[in-house]
Design a protein around this motif. Sequence first.
Motif, PDB file in Angstrom:
ATOM      1  N   TYR A 268      28.690 -34.208   8.732  1.00 48.39           N
ATOM      2  CA  TYR A 268      27.272 -34.516   8.449  1.00 48.39           C
ATOM      3  C   TYR A 268      27.084 -34.959   6.995  1.00 48.39           C
ATOM      4  CZ  TYR A 268      26.324 -32.440  12.976  1.00 48.39           C
ATOM      5  OH  TYR A 268      26.313 -32.181  14.323  1.00 48.39           O
ATOM      6  N   HIS A 269      28.172 -35.428   6.390  1.00 48.76           N
ATOM      7  CA  HIS A 269      28.072 -35.866   4.994  1.00 48.76           C
ATOM      8  C   HIS A 269      27.408 -37.253   4.935  1.00 48.76           C
ATOM      9  CE1 HIS A 269      30.255 -32.545   3.165  1.00 48.76           C
ATOM     10  NE2 HIS A 269      30.802 -32.434   4.364  1.00 48.76           N
ATOM     11  N   SER A 270      27.111 -37.676   3.710  1.00 47.34           N
ATOM     12  CA  SER A 270      26.304 -38.900   3.565  1.00 47.34           C
ATOM     13  C   SER A 270      27.141 -40.169   3.438  1.00 47.34           C
ATOM     14  CB  SER A 270      25.401 -38.778   2.336  1.00 47.34           C
ATOM     15  OG  SER A 270      26.199 -38.682   1.160  1.00 47.34           O
ATOM     16  N   HIS A 271      28.364 -40.053   2.950  1.00 50.45           N
ATOM     17  CA  HIS A 271      29.268 -41.203   2.754  1.00 50.45           C
ATOM     18  C   HIS A 271      28.656 -42.256   1.838  1.00 50.45           C
ATOM     19  CE1 HIS A 271      29.341 -40.009   7.213  1.00 50.45           C
ATOM     20  NE2 HIS A 271      29.991 -39.114   6.527  1.00 50.45           N
ATOM     21  N   ALA A 366      40.276 -43.826   3.096  1.00 52.97           N
ATOM     22  CA  ALA A 366      40.025 -43.702   1.644  1.00 52.97           C
ATOM     23  C   ALA A 366      38.864 -42.735   1.405  1.00 52.97           C
ATOM     24  CB  ALA A 366      39.756 -45.062   0.995  1.00 52.97           C
ATOM     25  N   TYR A 367      38.727 -41.789   2.299  1.00 52.44           N
ATOM     26  CA  TYR A 367      37.634 -40.810   2.240  1.00 52.44           C
ATOM     27  C   TYR A 367      38.127 -39.483   2.800  1.00 52.44           C
ATOM     28  CZ  TYR A 367      33.220 -38.402   3.281  1.00 52.44           C
ATOM     29  OH  TYR A 367      32.198 -37.483   3.322  1.00 52.44           O
ATOM     30  N   ALA A 368      37.702 -38.405   2.191  1.00 50.06           N
ATOM     31  CA  ALA A 368      37.775 -37.075   2.806  1.00 50.06           C
ATOM     32  C   ALA A 368      36.553 -36.367   2.256  1.00 50.06           C
ATOM     33  CB  ALA A 368      39.045 -36.340   2.390  1.00 50.06           C
TER      34      ALA A 368
HETATM   35  P1  FAD Z   1      28.193 -35.719   0.225  1.00 53.95           P
HETATM   36  O1  FAD Z   1      28.871 -34.463   0.582  1.00 53.95           O
HETATM   37  O2  FAD Z   1      27.290 -36.300   1.229  1.00 53.95           O
HETATM   38  O3  FAD Z   1      27.422 -35.460  -1.146  1.00 53.95           O
HETATM   39  C1  FAD Z   1      26.423 -36.361  -1.630  1.00 53.95           C
HETATM   40  C2  FAD Z   1      26.800 -36.920  -2.972  1.00 53.95           C
HETATM   41  O4  FAD Z   1      26.859 -35.896  -3.942  1.00 53.95           O
HETATM   42  C3  FAD Z   1      28.155 -37.612  -3.037  1.00 53.95           C
HETATM   43  O5  FAD Z   1      28.098 -38.937  -2.552  1.00 53.95           O
HETATM   44  C4  FAD Z   1      28.466 -37.540  -4.521  1.00 53.95           C
HETATM   45  O6  FAD Z   1      27.898 -38.625  -5.208  1.00 53.95           O
HETATM   46  C5  FAD Z   1      27.778 -36.251  -4.962  1.00 53.95           C
HETATM   47  N1  FAD Z   1      28.761 -35.174  -5.115  1.00 53.95           N
HETATM   48  C6  FAD Z   1      29.012 -34.176  -4.250  1.00 53.95           C
HETATM   49  N2  FAD Z   1      29.918 -33.315  -4.772  1.00 53.95           N
HETATM   50  C7  FAD Z   1      30.245 -33.802  -5.977  1.00 53.95           C
HETATM   51  C8  FAD Z   1      31.137 -33.381  -6.991  1.00 53.95           C
HETATM   52  N3  FAD Z   1      31.872 -32.281  -6.882  1.00 53.95           N
HETATM   53  N4  FAD Z   1      31.254 -34.153  -8.087  1.00 53.95           N
HETATM   54  C9  FAD Z   1      30.527 -35.265  -8.234  1.00 53.95           C
HETATM   55  N5  FAD Z   1      29.660 -35.722  -7.308  1.00 53.95           N
HETATM   56  C10 FAD Z   1      29.520 -34.989  -6.201  1.00 53.95           C
HETATM   57  N6  FAD Z   1      33.465 -37.629  -5.876  1.00 53.95           N
HETATM   58  C11 FAD Z   1      33.447 -38.906  -6.255  1.00 53.95           C
HETATM   59  O7  FAD Z   1      32.391 -39.553  -6.166  1.00 53.95           O
HETATM   60  N7  FAD Z   1      34.550 -39.522  -6.750  1.00 53.95           N
HETATM   61  C12 FAD Z   1      35.733 -38.857  -6.868  1.00 53.95           C
HETATM   62  O8  FAD Z   1      36.720 -39.428  -7.321  1.00 53.95           O
HETATM   63  C13 FAD Z   1      35.793 -37.506  -6.456  1.00 53.95           C
HETATM   64  N8  FAD Z   1      36.944 -36.800  -6.553  1.00 53.95           N
HETATM   65  C14 FAD Z   1      36.966 -35.499  -6.154  1.00 53.95           C
HETATM   66  C15 FAD Z   1      38.151 -34.783  -6.287  1.00 53.95           C
HETATM   67  C16 FAD Z   1      38.198 -33.464  -5.926  1.00 53.95           C
HETATM   68  C17 FAD Z   1      39.458 -32.696  -6.124  1.00 53.95           C
HETATM   69  C18 FAD Z   1      37.052 -32.836  -5.406  1.00 53.95           C
HETATM   70  C19 FAD Z   1      37.106 -31.400  -5.041  1.00 53.95           C
HETATM   71  C20 FAD Z   1      35.879 -33.526  -5.272  1.00 53.95           C
HETATM   72  C21 FAD Z   1      35.807 -34.863  -5.653  1.00 53.95           C
HETATM   73  N9  FAD Z   1      34.621 -35.607  -5.537  1.00 53.95           N
HETATM   74  C22 FAD Z   1      34.608 -36.910  -5.954  1.00 53.95           C
HETATM   75  C23 FAD Z   1      33.376 -34.962  -5.114  1.00 53.95           C
HETATM   76  C24 FAD Z   1      33.076 -35.037  -3.614  1.00 53.95           C
HETATM   77  O9  FAD Z   1      34.169 -34.574  -2.879  1.00 53.95           O
HETATM   78  C25 FAD Z   1      32.706 -36.444  -3.183  1.00 53.95           C
HETATM   79  O10 FAD Z   1      31.669 -36.924  -3.997  1.00 53.95           O
HETATM   80  C26 FAD Z   1      32.204 -36.472  -1.756  1.00 53.95           C
HETATM   81  O11 FAD Z   1      33.186 -35.958  -0.891  1.00 53.95           O
HETATM   82  C27 FAD Z   1      31.826 -37.884  -1.349  1.00 53.95           C
HETATM   83  O12 FAD Z   1      31.445 -37.926  -0.009  1.00 53.95           O
HETATM   84  P2  FAD Z   1      29.921 -38.065   0.426  1.00 53.95           P
HETATM   85  O13 FAD Z   1      29.326 -39.246  -0.232  1.00 53.95           O
HETATM   86  O14 FAD Z   1      29.914 -38.026   1.906  1.00 53.95           O
HETATM   87  O15 FAD Z   1      29.308 -36.762  -0.212  1.00 53.95           O
END
Ligand code: FAD
Length: 514
Positions: A268-271, A366-368
């Motif tokens: 359910y993440h936003s990507h 390229a995503y987790a």
């Molecule tokens: P969602 O879970 O839907 O969250 C919404 C937004 O919140 C994300 O798009 C992101 O912009 C922000 N966010 C959430 N957690 C974090 C966080 N810890 N730090 C900064 N922003 C956050 N995020 C990156 O954008 N680039 C990276 O290179 C990156 N490397 C990571 C490495 C590690 C080891 C860990 C633990 C986390 C990392 N993250 C990184 C944070 C996070 O995992 C990703 O932002 C997130 O998984 C992106 O998926 P989403 O857009 O579906 O996020």
Amino acid sequence: MPSNCETLRLILGDQLSLQMSSLEGCLKTKDVIFMCEVGEEATYVKHHKKKIAFLFSAMRHFAEELKADNYTVRYTHFNDPDNAGTFTKELKRAVDELKPQKLVVTAPGEYRVQKMMEQWEHQLGIPVEIFEDTRFYTELDWFDDWIAGYKAPRMENFYQAMRKEHNILMDGGKPVGGQWNYDQENRKPPKDGLKIPSPTTFKPDEITQVVIDLVADNFADHFGDLEPFGFAVTRAQALEVLEVFIEERLKNFGTYQDAMIQGEPWMYHSHISFYLNCGLLLPKECIQAAEKAYYDGEAPLNAVEGFIRQILGWREYVRGIYWHKMPEYAHENYLDAQNKLPWFFWTGETDLNCLKQCITETKQHAYAHHIQRLMVLGNFLLLIGVHPDDVNEWYLIVYADAYEWVEMPNVTGMILHADGGLLGSKPYAAGGNYIHKMSDYCADCKYSVTQKTGEGACPFNYLYWDFIARNEPKLKNNHRMGMMFRTYGKMDDEKKQAIRQSAKVFIESLDIEK
Ligand code: FAD
Ligand code: DLZ
Ligand code: SF4
């Protein structure tokens, strides 16, 4: 091109927004916007193929949009015969040709590039104006002032200050709903029968297809699957991803934020991190959209607050820490971790099913999601003691949202505790139980999550206690770790011996030499 270019305005690959400070006051007939695809940026680490294809395609689409809006754009394609291969050399070529009076740029997302920029005035022989990146809520000076007020700064304090400062989810001077944080309602394990919506994807258009072919031809030895390719590459598409998230997923975001299900990488993440980090989306519009969903009764507070905290809190906080602590931050190794990255991090070929699933999905997309990055992959690398340089490089390569300002604090601070506790008050170390509780990975694993030591035992179990034992001198005075050290202290010598031996055998068996 105008014969009398007044200002050359550089737009980097992660600055694809009309809101960039470097475009403020741009004169469409006199100024030239400069963009370039350069080998150095694609190879200073060997980025995931999908990340390169995504950025090159997004850059090309953005340039087309600028041109359609009557801006003058000079764009160097990767395969242009005269492409000089680096930002500096490409700028030199542009300056020699266009003879602008000055260069205007927005500050970059990486220290490495900032150091380059500081040389440009001298190298190019024209004035260079570097403006702050105003896409973020936080001005870096504001962050430096804020952090100076704390002996032990914490994200939670920063987040509350940001909520107040920007009046987000506030009710008078108080947080909406009476609490700053609703995590006790969040972070539920996955349950059977969840209907997770499919991610929003887009069929490659002609521009993207050309870029995909280019990446296949030029970056074949880079990590990751290039196709299928479904990322948004324009602002309109990225806005659609955001809109569908708010409509379909946000309501469950908080509840299942930490859950992992085999074969369901997107949950359910936003990507949106890919788009936020390259400029196709702006943090303010994402936060406003989530806030509106709450006030319109379309999503509950625990989900909306949790989502906003990630962007207003974590995202801004890690950026502040990065710029506050660089360049020393790049050399932190508080726990003196010296092991190399296991080779299977590049292939996914391992018997540990949780790692296999998370690495394979990383390779494909390229995503987790955050908990896969933190509690499976990161936890494992922390427990086996991999050197921060190796871990930082891996994370910077494999995710399409990775830029050093956000990747490094998450790796060095959050997963490896290499900064000694600046970003997180204790290491996020955990045994197999956590993964078992939050995922269905263990059911398909050859290891037994309930077995603590010996051949068939889940490696996370003994690696966890071995980590505790190994790092006792550095961690035992951490008040949040006290219980762990007391539990370890109560184990008899035979058990401790079995843990240390199992960990030794396992770590020595890892293929880390290739
Ligand atoms: P969602 O879970 O839907 O969250 C919404 C937004 O919140 C994300 O798009 C992101 O912009 C922000 N966010 C959430 N957690 C974090 C966080 N810890 N730090 C900064 N922003 C956050 N995020 C990156 O954008 N680039 C990276 O290179 C990156 N490397 C990571 C490495 C590690 C080891 C860990 C633990 C986390 C990392 N993250 C990184 C944070 C996070 O995992 C990703 O932002 C997130 O998984 C992106 O998926 P989403 O857009 O579906 O996020
Ligand atoms: C990541 C990346 C890649 C792969 N290629 C380019 C490029 O060719 N041209 C460009 O302007 N930017 C690229 N980027 C993004 C930059 O690496 C990024 O702007 C810097 O790391 C600063 O954050
Ligand atoms: Fe991972 Fe251990 Fe579960 Fe296997 S048993 S999936 S190694 S946590």
